[in-house]
Design a protein around this motif. Structure first.
Motif, PDB file in Angstrom:
ATOM      1  N   GLY A   1       0.802  -1.213   0.000  1.00  0.00           N
ATOM      2  CA  GLY A   1       0.000   0.000   0.000  1.00  0.00           C
ATOM      3  C   GLY A   1       0.834   1.262   0.000  1.00  0.00           C
ATOM      4  N   ASN A   2       2.112   1.130   0.367  1.00  0.00           N
ATOM      5  CA  ASN A   2       3.003   2.286   0.402  1.00  0.00           C
ATOM      6  C   ASN A   2       3.552   2.654  -0.971  1.00  0.00           C
ATOM      7  OD1 ASN A   2       2.739   2.445   3.198  1.00  0.00           O
ATOM      8  ND2 ASN A   2       4.407   0.989   3.503  1.00  0.00           N
ATOM      9  N   LEU A   3       3.298   1.826  -1.980  1.00  0.00           N
ATOM     10  CA  LEU A   3       3.904   2.019  -3.294  1.00  0.00           C
ATOM     11  C   LEU A   3       2.976   2.703  -4.288  1.00  0.00           C
ATOM     12  CD1 LEU A   3       5.542  -1.517  -3.557  1.00  0.00           C
ATOM     13  CD2 LEU A   3       6.574   0.597  -2.703  1.00  0.00           C
ATOM     14  N   ILE A   4       1.990   3.430  -3.814  1.00  0.00           N
ATOM     15  CA  ILE A   4       0.995   4.057  -4.686  1.00  0.00           C
ATOM     16  C   ILE A   4       1.671   5.064  -5.612  1.00  0.00           C
ATOM     17  CG2 ILE A   4      -1.061   5.539  -4.708  1.00  0.00           C
ATOM     18  CD1 ILE A   4      -1.707   4.204  -1.949  1.00  0.00           C
ATOM     19  N   THR A   5       1.296   4.996  -6.886  1.00  0.00           N
ATOM     20  CA  THR A   5       1.869   5.878  -7.888  1.00  0.00           C
ATOM     21  C   THR A   5       0.759   6.682  -8.559  1.00  0.00           C
ATOM     22  OG1 THR A   5       3.373   5.964  -9.772  1.00  0.00           O
ATOM     23  CG2 THR A   5       1.773   4.162  -9.753  1.00  0.00           C
ATOM     24  N   ASP A   6       1.137   7.584  -9.407  1.00  0.00           N
ATOM     25  CA  ASP A   6       0.195   8.405 -10.169  1.00  0.00           C
ATOM     26  C   ASP A   6      -0.459   7.560 -11.262  1.00  0.00           C
ATOM     27  OD1 ASP A   6      -0.638  11.267 -10.900  1.00  0.00           O
ATOM     28  OD2 ASP A   6       0.146  10.478 -12.793  1.00  0.00           O
ATOM     29  N   VAL A   7      -1.732   7.813 -11.551  1.00  0.00           N
ATOM     30  CA  VAL A   7      -2.453   7.046 -12.572  1.00  0.00           C
ATOM     31  C   VAL A   7      -1.764   7.164 -13.929  1.00  0.00           C
ATOM     32  CG1 VAL A   7      -4.610   6.844 -13.874  1.00  0.00           C
ATOM     33  CG2 VAL A   7      -4.677   7.146 -11.397  1.00  0.00           C
ATOM     34  N   ALA A   8      -1.372   8.359 -14.318  1.00  0.00           N
ATOM     35  CA  ALA A   8      -0.741   8.542 -15.629  1.00  0.00           C
ATOM     36  C   ALA A   8       0.560   7.748 -15.726  1.00  0.00           C
ATOM     37  CB  ALA A   8      -0.490  10.021 -15.896  1.00  0.00           C
ATOM     38  N   VAL A   9       1.334   7.726 -14.658  1.00  0.00           N
ATOM     39  CA  VAL A   9       2.589   6.967 -14.651  1.00  0.00           C
ATOM     40  C   VAL A   9       2.292   5.470 -14.751  1.00  0.00           C
ATOM     41  CG1 VAL A   9       4.598   6.338 -13.246  1.00  0.00           C
ATOM     42  CG2 VAL A   9       3.880   8.729 -13.398  1.00  0.00           C
ATOM     43  N   ALA A  10       1.367   4.983 -13.927  1.00  0.00           N
ATOM     44  CA  ALA A  10       1.014   3.566 -13.948  1.00  0.00           C
ATOM     45  C   ALA A  10       0.452   3.157 -15.310  1.00  0.00           C
ATOM     46  CB  ALA A  10       0.021   3.249 -12.840  1.00  0.00           C
ATOM     47  N   ALA A  11      -0.374   4.018 -15.905  1.00  0.00           N
ATOM     48  CA  ALA A  11      -0.952   3.721 -17.219  1.00  0.00           C
ATOM     49  C   ALA A  11       0.140   3.683 -18.290  1.00  0.00           C
ATOM     50  CB  ALA A  11      -2.016   4.754 -17.577  1.00  0.00           C
ATOM     51  N   HIS A  12       1.087   4.597 -18.210  1.00  0.00           N
ATOM     52  CA  HIS A  12       2.176   4.639 -19.186  1.00  0.00           C
ATOM     53  C   HIS A  12       3.069   3.400 -19.086  1.00  0.00           C
ATOM     54  CE1 HIS A  12       5.258   6.283 -21.807  1.00  0.00           C
ATOM     55  NE2 HIS A  12       6.136   5.996 -20.884  1.00  0.00           N
ATOM     56  N   GLU A  13       3.305   2.916 -17.869  1.00  0.00           N
ATOM     57  CA  GLU A  13       4.187   1.765 -17.644  1.00  0.00           C
ATOM     58  C   GLU A  13       3.484   0.422 -17.839  1.00  0.00           C
ATOM     59  OE1 GLU A  13       5.606   2.494 -13.691  1.00  0.00           O
ATOM     60  OE2 GLU A  13       7.052   4.000 -14.371  1.00  0.00           O
ATOM     61  N   TRP A  14       2.155   0.426 -17.975  1.00  0.00           N
ATOM     62  CA  TRP A  14       1.411  -0.827 -18.047  1.00  0.00           C
ATOM     63  C   TRP A  14       1.714  -1.614 -19.301  1.00  0.00           C
ATOM     64  CZ3 TRP A  14      -2.346  -2.801 -21.376  1.00  0.00           C
ATOM     65  CH2 TRP A  14      -2.985  -3.965 -20.921  1.00  0.00           C
ATOM     66  N   GLU A  15       1.903  -2.915 -19.110  1.00  0.00           N
ATOM     67  CA  GLU A  15       2.016  -3.852 -20.222  1.00  0.00           C
ATOM     68  C   GLU A  15       1.184  -5.071 -19.888  1.00  0.00           C
ATOM     69  OE1 GLU A  15       5.929  -4.854 -21.505  1.00  0.00           O
ATOM     70  OE2 GLU A  15       6.676  -2.826 -21.196  1.00  0.00           O
ATOM     71  N   PRO A  16       0.436  -5.596 -20.872  1.00  0.00           N
ATOM     72  CA  PRO A  16      -0.361  -6.792 -20.590  1.00  0.00           C
ATOM     73  C   PRO A  16       0.524  -7.995 -20.359  1.00  0.00           C
ATOM     74  CG  PRO A  16      -0.441  -6.283 -22.909  1.00  0.00           C
ATOM     75  CD  PRO A  16       0.310  -5.146 -22.240  1.00  0.00           C
ATOM     76  N   TYR A  17       0.026  -8.934 -19.586  1.00  0.00           N
ATOM     77  CA  TYR A  17       0.745 -10.184 -19.386  1.00  0.00           C
ATOM     78  C   TYR A  17       0.774 -10.954 -20.687  1.00  0.00           C
ATOM     79  CZ  TYR A  17       0.085  -9.176 -14.456  1.00  0.00           C
ATOM     80  OH  TYR A  17       0.098  -8.581 -13.230  1.00  0.00           O
ATOM     81  N   SER A  18       1.854 -11.608 -20.935  1.00  0.00           N
ATOM     82  CA  SER A  18       1.940 -12.390 -22.181  1.00  0.00           C
ATOM     83  C   SER A  18       1.541 -13.824 -21.941  1.00  0.00           C
ATOM     84  CB  SER A  18       3.352 -12.317 -22.741  1.00  0.00           C
ATOM     85  OG  SER A  18       4.297 -12.694 -21.764  1.00  0.00           O
TER      86      SER A  18
END
Length: 174
Positions: A157-174
């Motif tokens: 819970g301490n690792l919360i990030t900004d939505v835009a950052v999380a969205a930019h870094e997101w990659e689907p599982y292969s």
């Protein structure tokens, strides 16, 4: 808590909520099902009986998790997550993001994502994006209750990030 209908139009709608009541899984599936969509994908995260602490072995005997959040902030972030999904998959028609607050027993639903889109690929990707970015960016803290061992906070819970950052870094599982 009252659900917040957001970005509602004749073709697209969001249902965002933080609630201390059991999650309305069947109701959200019905809500997400619309005639122009051939796919409705849901994800329901449940409280499991064990956890894996950061850097440690699996800890068992979890009887419940107590979710704490500031509902207004969580709803705002969840709206950002849903809108980021709509930006990536504009053919998505409905997105429901609902999270529990308070004490949730083992086996009960703690978070729900329901997404409808014209085709399954877009619905699956949008749903996966929503849960992954929600987990990274929505301020929800977890206090685990263990049988005979008391309680402890889940460190992630301490690792919360900004939505835009999380969205930019997101990659689907292969």
């Amino acid at each position: 808590m009252t659900p917040v209908p957001l970005r509602t139009s004749p073709r697209t709608a969001l249902h965002i909520d933080v609630t201390d009541s059991p999650l309305p899984v069947a109701e959200m599936i019905d809500w997400a099902t619309v005639p122009e969509c051939g796919a409705v994908v849901t994800f329901t995260g449940t409280v499991r009986e064990y956890s894996v602490p950061l850097g440690g072995p699996s800890a068992g005997n979890v009887t419940a998790i107590e979710y704490e959040t500031f509902a207004t902030s969580a709803v705002s972030r969840m709206q950002e997550v849903a809108e980021a999904a709509l930006d990536r998959w504009p053919q998505t028609r409905r997105i429901a993001l609902v999270h529990r607050a308070g004490l949730v027993a083992t086996g009960e639903a703690a978070v729900l994502v329901a997404v409808s889109a014209g085709h399954r690929t877009q619905a699956f990707l949008a749903a996966q994006f929503c849960i992954d970015v929600l987990k990274a960016a929505v301020p929800v803290w977890k206090l685990e209750h263990r049988q005979g061992q008391g309680t402890s906070w889940v460190e992630t819970g301490n690792l919360i990030t900004d939505v835009a950052v999380a969205a930019h870094e997101w990659e689907p599982y292969s």
